[in-house]
Design a protein around this motif. Structure first.
Motif, mmCIF file in Angstrom:
data_model
loop_
_atom_site.group_PDB
_atom_site.id
_atom_site.type_symbol
_atom_site.label_atom_id
_atom_site.label_comp_id
_atom_site.label_asym_id
_atom_site.label_seq_id
_atom_site.Cartn_x
_atom_site.Cartn_y
_atom_site.Cartn_z
ATOM 1 N N UNK A 64 8.601 -0.351 7.562
ATOM 2 C CA UNK A 64 9.807 -0.755 7.129
ATOM 3 C C UNK A 64 9.710 -1.140 5.794
ATOM 4 N N UNK A 65 10.985 -1.167 5.135
ATOM 5 C CA UNK A 65 10.969 -1.298 3.857
ATOM 6 C C UNK A 65 10.320 -2.677 3.391
ATOM 7 N N UNK A 66 10.215 -3.813 4.173
ATOM 8 C CA UNK A 66 9.529 -5.043 3.683
ATOM 9 C C UNK A 66 7.869 -4.760 3.848
ATOM 10 N N UNK A 67 7.592 -4.009 4.993
ATOM 11 C CA UNK A 67 6.293 -3.701 5.102
ATOM 12 C C UNK A 67 5.767 -2.754 3.932
ATOM 13 N N UNK A 68 6.435 -1.592 3.652
ATOM 14 C CA UNK A 68 6.129 -0.929 2.318
ATOM 15 C C UNK A 68 6.032 -1.766 1.226
ATOM 16 N N UNK A 69 6.872 -2.640 1.023
ATOM 17 C CA UNK A 69 6.819 -3.521 -0.412
ATOM 18 C C UNK A 69 5.645 -4.314 -0.390
ATOM 19 N N UNK A 70 5.267 -4.953 0.818
ATOM 20 C CA UNK A 70 4.043 -5.607 0.873
ATOM 21 C C UNK A 70 2.979 -4.828 0.635
ATOM 22 N N UNK A 71 2.780 -3.875 1.339
ATOM 23 C CA UNK A 71 1.763 -2.964 1.165
ATOM 24 C C UNK A 71 1.535 -2.376 -0.301
ATOM 25 N N UNK A 72 2.648 -2.046 -1.079
ATOM 26 C CA UNK A 72 2.635 -1.647 -2.373
ATOM 27 C C UNK A 72 1.965 -2.875 -3.076
ATOM 28 N N UNK A 73 2.450 -3.868 -2.981
ATOM 29 C CA UNK A 73 2.065 -5.061 -3.970
ATOM 30 C C UNK A 73 0.707 -5.413 -3.781
ATOM 31 N N UNK A 74 0.056 -4.977 -2.379
ATOM 32 C CA UNK A 74 -1.318 -5.316 -1.976
ATOM 33 C C UNK A 74 -2.062 -4.322 -2.843
ATOM 34 N N UNK A 75 -1.921 -3.113 -2.504
ATOM 35 C CA UNK A 75 -2.388 -1.906 -3.308
ATOM 36 C C UNK A 75 -2.607 -2.023 -4.849
ATOM 37 N N UNK A 76 -1.466 -2.462 -5.309
ATOM 38 C CA UNK A 76 -1.542 -2.690 -6.934
ATOM 39 C C UNK A 76 -2.349 -3.808 -7.438
ATOM 40 N N UNK A 77 -2.374 -4.789 -6.435
ATOM 41 C CA UNK A 77 -2.951 -6.057 -7.054
ATOM 42 C C UNK A 77 -4.526 -5.903 -6.938
ATOM 43 N N UNK A 78 -5.063 -5.163 -5.846
ATOM 44 C CA UNK A 78 -6.338 -4.927 -5.539
ATOM 45 C C UNK A 78 -6.774 -3.664 -6.357
ATOM 46 N N UNK A 79 -5.850 -2.969 -6.583
ATOM 47 C CA UNK A 79 -6.286 -1.611 -7.293
ATOM 48 C C UNK A 79 -6.770 -0.264 -6.275
ATOM 49 N N UNK A 80 -6.394 -0.565 -4.892
ATOM 50 C CA UNK A 80 -6.739 0.491 -4.127
ATOM 51 C C UNK A 80 -5.971 1.828 -4.302
#
Length: 80
Positions: A64-80
């Motif tokens: 969903x849009x919310x899941x994509x947003x949270x995943x994007x945030x997590x990826x950018x914060x951790x550098x994955x």
């Protein structure tokens, strides 16, 4: 009659070659070169998160849009 030895069969002595700098076979850089562990990455901007969330949604692996947003945030914060 004695067999004649060929001079081509003689192997010249190999002199020891010493490199001027040590060779590293490790993928891990020495501690003097590695980034300090306390260094934090800067927080991703709204634009960076929204762009990453868009690419996640277009990849076919998003949710969903919310899941994509949270995943994007997590990826950018951790550098994955």
């Amino acid at each position: 009659m004695a067999a004649k030895k060929s001079s081509a069969s003689k192997v010249p002595a190999v002199s020891k070659v010493v490199a001027s700098t040590p060779v590293r076979n490790s993928a891990v850089p020495p501690k003097s070169v590695a980034a300090p562990a306390s260094r934090k990455m800067s927080a991703p901007t709204f634009e960076e998160i929204s762009l990453r969330a868009y690419y996640i949604s277009r990849s076919g692996t998003g949710g969903s849009e919310d899941e994509n947003w949270l995943r994007a945030e997590r990826e950018l914060r951790t550098g994955v």
